[in-house]
Design a protein around this motif. Structure first.
Motif, short mmCIF file in Angstrom:
data_model
loop_
_atom_site.label_atom_id
_atom_site.label_comp_id
_atom_site.label_asym_id
_atom_site.label_seq_id
_atom_site.Cartn_x
_atom_site.Cartn_y
_atom_site.Cartn_z
N GLN A 1 0.05 5.07 5.11
CA GLN A 1 -0.60 4.28 4.07
C GLN A 1 0.42 3.54 3.21
N ALA A 2 0.26 2.24 3.13
CA ALA A 2 1.12 1.39 2.31
C ALA A 2 0.31 0.84 1.15
N VAL A 3 0.84 0.95 -0.05
CA VAL A 3 0.14 0.50 -1.26
C VAL A 3 0.83 -0.74 -1.81
N SER B 1 2.97 4.88 -1.90
CA SER B 1 2.56 4.90 -0.50
C SER B 1 2.70 6.31 0.08
N ASP C 1 7.71 -4.01 5.33
CA ASP C 1 7.26 -4.78 4.18
C ASP C 1 7.71 -6.23 4.37
N THR D 1 3.57 7.65 3.65
CA THR D 1 3.97 7.36 5.02
C THR D 1 4.17 8.65 5.79
N PHE E 1 4.69 -4.48 -2.74
CA PHE E 1 4.74 -3.17 -2.09
C PHE E 1 5.28 -2.12 -3.07
#
Length: 441
Positions: free
Chosen positions: A90-92, A103, A116, A105, A98
């Motif tokens: 999961q990337a926030v 996140s 990113d 990971t 970014f």
């Protein structure tokens, strides 16, 4: 030039030197070219056929600005992230940027490359050049995204790689009013590779802002991509997105798009079935109320023989909300043995809700199987009477039937936590939500 175009031109002049990768010659030229295109065409006008039901004047009139870089602060994202049990990478992104600290990971198998976008561009970004310079601009929104592009994510799967866990991209608006972000998501799925990607858009406040999104995907021979999009933003927000998909022989693309939030939401999905036996399934659900406006425009190009496409979009509208569906299937002369079906069903919960639906087939081959249809109606009074005769009050009966209308699409979502999150969001928008939950449990 309109005042809006002049504002964005001045913003570009002020910020171009601060965008990620601003020192890269090809990227600098691509951004300038995109801004020149935007200056020439501006925002879509009501006289344009594809935009006659969706007027973007509220976006033009508002003075949106890029979010300035800020010191990252802790945020409670709560249920916006998928639960850890989903095992997702999961990337926030907060206000477009970014956030590694937010996140979640997990280790990914070899052959999976996730980066990113801003970091890739700062390192040179040669692998991104064809994606940024080679994409045509369908309208002023995509041109504007290209001019300010710099934040987002690039996912690449090598040939034969299967990614068993979802990749979740969470784009969050922190609550700063009148900001604009231009996310770009690039998905490359190699030969025989498989991936599941979730894009979700949400807000932590009710301030107005604008998400101008471009997603690009390429599926090599025999590849499969399951893509989910959940748009549940603030009701004062604006969301415009373009999703371009190119498919090779025998590839499979599935799209599940849910639109619940924003004052104005526009989703363009364009799929090119560019080799024999490629297939796609496009599923969409929109549920809006008040004065919300949602618009889905799809185009599926059957460019080669023996390709298959299905589309199923359903809308639920209450208050004075308005929905638009325009789906076009284009069968090229050489695309014999094409199989295409298209359906748009809409449920109006109030007298003032409105839907404009236009499924289209344009067929230039003679050996095909194609069908399309659309319906706009209200809840079946006979079914309401039946439920009331079993002791269910009228409000709950209406809620159950509305929920059942939508649940048929929701159940197609293979990512269980996302499926349940969407189901909960649907219930939250119905009267007697808690009573309905107890009936369904």
């Amino acid at each position: 030039m309109s005042d809006a175009v002049i504002r964005y031109r001045e913003a570009f002049q002020d910020t171009a030197g601060t965008l990620p990768g601003s020192a890269i010659p090809w990227l600098r030229d691509a951004r300038r070219e995109a801004m020149g295109t935007f200056e020439a065409i501006g925002f879509p006008k009501p006289r344009e056929e594809d935009w006659k039901y969706t007027r973007v004047a509220p976006i033009e009139k508002r003075d949106f600005a890029l979010t300035p870089p800020d010191t990252p602060t802790p945020l409670d994202l709560g249920a916006l992230l998928l639960p850890e049990s989903a095992g997702a990478w999961q990337a926030v992104f907060v206000d477009g940027r970014f956030r590694a600290d937010l996140s979640r990971t997990v280790p990914l198998p070899g052959g999976v490359h996730v980066a990113d976008l801003a970091g890739s561009l700062e390192r040179g970004g040669d692998e991104l050049q064809r994606w940024i310079t080679g994409a045509g601009h369908r309208n002023g929104f995509t041109a504007l995204n290209a001019a300010f592009t710099g934040h987002g994510l690039h996912l690449q799967l090598d040939d034969g790689v299967t990614l068993d866990v979802p990749v979740h991209l969470l784009f969050v608006a922190s609550g700063i009013a009148d900001t604009i972000v231009h996310p770009r998501v690039i998905l490359e799925i190699g030969k025989g590779a498989r991936a599941t990607v979730v894009e979700s858009y949400a807000a932590l406040g009710e301030s107005p802002y604008f998400n101008n999104v471009v997603t690009q995907a390429a599926l090599d021979e025999g590849a499969r991509l399951d893509h989910y999009k959940l748009q549940r933003e603030a009701t004062a927000a604006f969301h415009v997105s373009t999703f371009n998909v190119h498919q090779d022989a025998g590839s499979r693309f599935e799209s599940h798009s849910v639109s619940l939030g924003a004052a104005l939401a526009r989703h363009d999905i364009n799929v090119a079935l560019d080799a024999p036996e490629a297939s796609c399934a496009l599923n969409g659900l929109y549920m809006v109320r008040g004065r919300q406006h949602v618009d889905y425009h799809t185009r599926v190009d059957h460019a080669k023989p023996a390709c298959t496409s299905t589309e199923d979009y359903r809308g639920i509208l209450a208050g004075r909300a308005r929905g638009v569906f325009n789906g076009r299937v284009y069968v090229h002369p050489q695309a014999q043995k094409s199989d295409a079906t298209q359906s748009n069903r809409n449920l109006l919960l109030s007298r003032d809700a409105e839907v404009d639906t236009k499924p289209q087939l344009e067929i230039h081959a003679d050996d095909v199987k194609c069908a399309h249809g659309a319906t706009v109606g209200q809840l079946d009074e006979g079914m309401i009477f039946y439920l009331r005769s079993r002791g269910i009050d009228e409000s709950s009966a209406r809620g159950l039937l509305t929920y059942g209308f939508a649940r048929g699409l929701v159940d197609r979502m293979a990512v269980a936590p996302l499926r349940e999150a969407v189901a909960e969001s649907l219930l939250d928008r119905l009267p007697n939500a808690e009573e309905l939950r107890s009936m369904l449990s």
